[in-house]
Design a protein around this motif. Structure first.
Motif, mmCIF file in Angstrom:
data_model
loop_
_atom_site.group_PDB
_atom_site.id
_atom_site.type_symbol
_atom_site.label_atom_id
_atom_site.label_comp_id
_atom_site.label_asym_id
_atom_site.label_seq_id
_atom_site.Cartn_x
_atom_site.Cartn_y
_atom_site.Cartn_z
ATOM 1 N N ARG A 1 85.563 81.946 19.544
ATOM 2 C CA ARG A 1 84.344 82.208 20.502
ATOM 3 C C ARG A 1 84.962 81.970 21.928
ATOM 4 N NH1 ARG A 1 79.826 82.921 18.204
ATOM 5 N NH2 ARG A 1 78.519 82.513 20.234
ATOM 6 N N VAL A 2 84.279 82.782 23.017
ATOM 7 C CA VAL A 2 84.711 82.496 24.192
ATOM 8 C C VAL A 2 83.336 82.614 25.103
ATOM 9 C CG1 VAL A 2 86.985 83.936 24.009
ATOM 10 C CG2 VAL A 2 84.918 85.179 24.484
ATOM 11 N N LYS A 3 83.654 82.099 26.605
ATOM 12 C CA LYS A 3 82.384 82.168 27.443
ATOM 13 C C LYS A 3 82.820 83.171 28.307
ATOM 14 C CE LYS A 3 81.364 77.120 27.034
ATOM 15 N NZ LYS A 3 81.360 75.788 27.593
ATOM 16 N N ILE A 4 81.528 84.043 28.866
ATOM 17 C CA ILE A 4 81.780 84.827 29.843
ATOM 18 C C ILE A 4 80.830 84.521 31.001
ATOM 19 C CG2 ILE A 4 82.798 86.676 28.340
ATOM 20 C CD1 ILE A 4 79.692 87.870 28.277
ATOM 21 N N ALA A 5 81.325 84.950 32.053
ATOM 22 C CA ALA A 5 80.286 84.528 33.290
ATOM 23 C C ALA A 5 79.441 85.634 33.509
ATOM 24 C CB ALA A 5 81.030 84.347 34.595
ATOM 25 N N VAL A 6 78.117 85.210 33.902
ATOM 26 C CA VAL A 6 77.036 86.424 34.215
ATOM 27 C C VAL A 6 76.890 86.295 35.908
ATOM 28 C CG1 VAL A 6 74.715 86.961 33.750
ATOM 29 C CG2 VAL A 6 75.982 85.834 31.960
ATOM 30 N N GLN A 7 77.063 87.512 36.346
ATOM 31 C CA GLN A 7 76.937 87.799 37.708
ATOM 32 C C GLN A 7 75.696 88.661 38.134
ATOM 33 O OE1 GLN A 7 80.899 88.470 39.395
ATOM 34 N NE2 GLN A 7 81.068 86.267 39.599
ATOM 35 N N ASP B 1 85.158 89.033 18.948
ATOM 36 C CA ASP B 1 85.021 90.494 18.809
ATOM 37 C C ASP B 1 83.463 91.094 18.903
ATOM 38 O OD1 ASP B 1 83.750 88.940 16.836
ATOM 39 O OD2 ASP B 1 84.743 89.839 14.865
ATOM 40 N N GLU B 2 82.687 90.373 19.584
ATOM 41 C CA GLU B 2 81.401 91.039 19.878
ATOM 42 C C GLU B 2 81.180 92.163 20.511
ATOM 43 O OE1 GLU B 2 77.130 90.120 19.536
ATOM 44 O OE2 GLU B 2 78.951 88.431 19.269
ATOM 45 N N PRO B 3 80.758 93.162 20.130
ATOM 46 C CA PRO B 3 80.620 94.592 20.553
ATOM 47 C C PRO B 3 80.187 94.595 22.023
ATOM 48 C CG PRO B 3 79.909 94.466 18.247
ATOM 49 C CD PRO B 3 79.836 93.120 18.664
ATOM 50 N N ARG B 4 80.393 95.494 22.698
ATOM 51 C CA ARG B 4 80.009 95.650 24.302
ATOM 52 C C ARG B 4 78.548 95.693 24.464
ATOM 53 N NH1 ARG B 4 82.667 97.433 29.165
ATOM 54 N NH2 ARG B 4 81.229 98.223 30.694
ATOM 55 N N GLU B 5 78.119 96.535 23.465
ATOM 56 C CA GLU B 5 76.560 96.698 23.638
ATOM 57 C C GLU B 5 75.622 95.667 23.364
ATOM 58 O OE1 GLU B 5 78.905 98.359 21.566
ATOM 59 O OE2 GLU B 5 78.878 100.250 22.804
ATOM 60 N N SER B 6 76.274 94.672 22.280
ATOM 61 C CA SER B 6 75.727 93.455 22.018
ATOM 62 C C SER B 6 75.751 92.587 23.280
ATOM 63 C CB SER B 6 76.232 92.914 20.922
ATOM 64 O OG SER B 6 75.654 91.747 20.547
ATOM 65 N N VAL B 7 76.942 92.430 24.017
ATOM 66 C CA VAL B 7 77.163 91.516 24.884
ATOM 67 C C VAL B 7 76.168 91.865 26.213
ATOM 68 C CG1 VAL B 7 78.500 90.646 26.751
ATOM 69 C CG2 VAL B 7 79.318 91.012 24.438
ATOM 70 N N GLU B 8 76.172 93.327 26.326
ATOM 71 C CA GLU B 8 75.300 93.829 27.525
ATOM 72 C C GLU B 8 73.744 93.695 27.141
ATOM 73 O OE1 GLU B 8 76.312 97.784 28.125
ATOM 74 O OE2 GLU B 8 78.155 97.391 28.922
ATOM 75 N N GLU C 1 78.115 82.230 25.896
ATOM 76 C CA GLU C 1 79.145 82.189 24.534
ATOM 77 C C GLU C 1 79.183 83.087 23.580
ATOM 78 O OE1 GLU C 1 80.178 78.807 21.471
ATOM 79 O OE2 GLU C 1 80.390 77.884 23.375
ATOM 80 N N ILE C 2 80.148 83.949 23.482
ATOM 81 C CA ILE C 2 80.005 85.112 22.328
ATOM 82 C C ILE C 2 81.289 84.746 21.582
ATOM 83 C CG2 ILE C 2 78.951 86.320 24.085
ATOM 84 C CD1 ILE C 2 81.533 88.033 24.463
ATOM 85 N N ALA C 3 81.321 85.631 20.452
ATOM 86 C CA ALA C 3 82.312 85.921 19.609
ATOM 87 C C ALA C 3 83.326 86.775 20.355
ATOM 88 C CB ALA C 3 81.828 86.125 18.298
#
Length: 236
Positions: free
Chosen positions: A209-215, A229-236, A225-227
């Protein structure tokens, strides 16, 4: 002073190379200058000044040679000038005592649980890289961090083979303690100091799992915090 020694040794080596007696034209790959240890009076430790701390005194005080070695390696970066600290020896001794106590716990698992296995893999990689870069203080820090992870998991969650790897990467800094545990507790028949550097499973170093910033409009508004291999669509 050092430059002159380097000049002499290079001259000798190049002469031997011209005679076909050595295989390389240069004797050194690189040069690293060490820092200076300052005495309690603030001056450079020197036999001529009579302010040197004798390692024999540390050994005879009950700390042992390994604690002295670890303290020297851990006290500061290799190139940095730093004052000597008696407290560093006491801290090194406590760290090594924890290693001994953990080893005496004895009931190692056949295979490590995920957390200690990952901790050992990280330590093997980190300590190996730090030794190559002569970053001995951070290598000791990695060994301490790994021991904390093993202690948190408990001896029954640590595989015997993984603890053996821990002893192998500890051995350059605490050779006597590592060898004693290797032969008297793990009952290994070979000599720890003749073993090859241990390998590690690179897959254990990959975070799941990794953390990504939301700007928003260039301003940080939060983290997710996402997996990995999380799909781009799911993250968005």
């Amino acid at each position: 002073h050092t430059t002159l020694h380097l000049l002499y040794s290079r001259f000798h080596h190049e002469f031997l190379y011209d005679q076909g007696l050595v295989p390389t034209p240069e004797p050194y790959d690189a040069r690293r200058g060490q820092g200076i240890i300052l005495a309690s009076d603030g001056r450079k430790m020197s036999k001529s000044l009579g302010n040197v701390v004798d390692p024999t005194e540390i050994v005879n005080a009950g700390y042992g040679a390994d604690a002295a070695r670890v303290a020297i390696a851990f006290i500061a970066p290799y190139e940095q000038t730093t004052p000597w600290s008696p407290e560093a020896v006491a801290g090194a001794y406590r760290f090594l005592a924890r290693v001994w106590s953990f080893a005496e716990g004895g009931n190692f698992a056949e295979k490590s649980a995920p957390a200690p296995a990952k901790a050992i893999a990280r330590a093997v990689k980190k300590v190996g890289n730090d030794i190559e870069n002569m970053s001995f203080n951070t290598a000791i820090a990695a060994l301490m961090e790994a021991l904390n992870a093993l202690a948190k998991a408990g001896v029954t969650a640590v595989g015997r083979d993984d603890f053996a790897k821990y002893l192998q990467i500890l051995a350059p800094f605490a050779p006597h303690l590592a060898s004693e545990i290797w032969t008297e507790i793990l009952r290994e028949n070979d000599e720890i100091h003749l073993k090859a550097w241990p390998d590690f499973d690179k897959n254990l170093l990959r975070d799941k799992r990794v953390k990504i910033a939301v700007q928003v409009n260039g301003k940080l508004r939060g983290e997710l915090e996402i997996a990995v291999d999380e799909p781009r669509e799911s993250v968005e």
